[in-house]
Design an enzyme around this catalytic site. Structure first.
Site, PDB file in Angstrom:
ATOM      1  N   ALA A 130       0.847  -1.192   0.000  1.00 43.61           N
ATOM      2  CA  ALA A 130       0.000   0.000   0.000  1.00 43.61           C
ATOM      3  C   ALA A 130       0.883   1.242   0.000  1.00 43.61           C
ATOM      4  CB  ALA A 130      -0.915  -0.011   1.216  1.00 43.61           C
ATOM      5  N   ARG A 162       4.170   1.950  -2.612  1.00 43.33           N
ATOM      6  CA  ARG A 162       4.549   2.327  -3.975  1.00 43.33           C
ATOM      7  C   ARG A 162       4.684   1.065  -4.806  1.00 43.33           C
ATOM      8  NH1 ARG A 162       2.994   6.470  -2.591  1.00 43.33           N
ATOM      9  NH2 ARG A 162       4.111   8.349  -2.092  1.00 43.33           N
ATOM     10  N   ASP A 215      -2.924  -1.716  -3.286  1.00 44.74           N
ATOM     11  CA  ASP A 215      -3.716  -0.558  -3.695  1.00 44.74           C
ATOM     12  C   ASP A 215      -2.843   0.415  -4.478  1.00 44.74           C
ATOM     13  OD1 ASP A 215      -2.280   0.909  -1.783  1.00 44.74           O
ATOM     14  OD2 ASP A 215      -4.043   1.897  -0.979  1.00 44.74           O
ATOM     15  N   GLU A 274      -1.634   4.542 -12.566  1.00 43.56           N
ATOM     16  CA  GLU A 274      -2.862   4.830 -11.822  1.00 43.56           C
ATOM     17  C   GLU A 274      -3.558   6.014 -12.455  1.00 43.56           C
ATOM     18  OE1 GLU A 274      -1.887   5.355  -7.690  1.00 43.56           O
ATOM     19  OE2 GLU A 274      -1.378   3.264  -7.439  1.00 43.56           O
ATOM     20  N   HIS A 300      -6.003   3.215  -4.879  1.00 42.77           N
ATOM     21  CA  HIS A 300      -5.028   3.844  -3.977  1.00 42.77           C
ATOM     22  C   HIS A 300      -5.695   4.997  -3.230  1.00 42.77           C
ATOM     23  CE1 HIS A 300      -1.118   4.655  -2.418  1.00 42.77           C
ATOM     24  NE2 HIS A 300      -1.002   5.823  -3.007  1.00 42.77           N
TER      25      HIS A 300
END
Length: 101
Positions: free
Chosen positions: A10, A12, A36, A41, A61
């Site tokens: 959670a 990088r 996440d 992204e 994320h």
């Protein structure tokens, strides 16, 4: 990693080499993952290999997003705007710029 291990990322996506987690999960070592973060992204169109794996829990994320967090962030912004409008700016990084037109 052991087949019973669960890896959680959670932080990088770059902490794990691109494609390495997918390959390791296919091999069963670790046995599962929760992520996440992704190389690109946001993940659009469910187009990521981890989303198709039964031994992975994927979320966007957004782990930091809570009502309380947003209330704190935006309250600080509103307070700063109100202070500026009242002629008492707060949290100014370059106070010399305030006197320039």
């Amino acid at each position: 990693m052991k087949p019973t291990a669960l890896i959680v990322n959670a932080s990088r996506s770059g902490l794990i080499a691109k494609g390495a987690l997918e390959e390791a999960l296919k091999a069963g070592r670790p046995g599962g993952a929760a992520v996440d973060v992704y190389d690109v992204e946001p993940v659009l169109g469910a187009d990521h290999p981890l989303l198709k794996m039964d031994n992975v829990t994927c979320t966007p994320h957004l782990g930091y997003v809570t009502r309380e967090t947003y209330e704190e962030y935006y309250a600080a912004v509103v307070d700063d705007i109100v202070a500026f409008a009242a002629g008492k700016p707060a949290h100014v990084l370059n106070p010399d710029a305030l006197g320039k037109k």
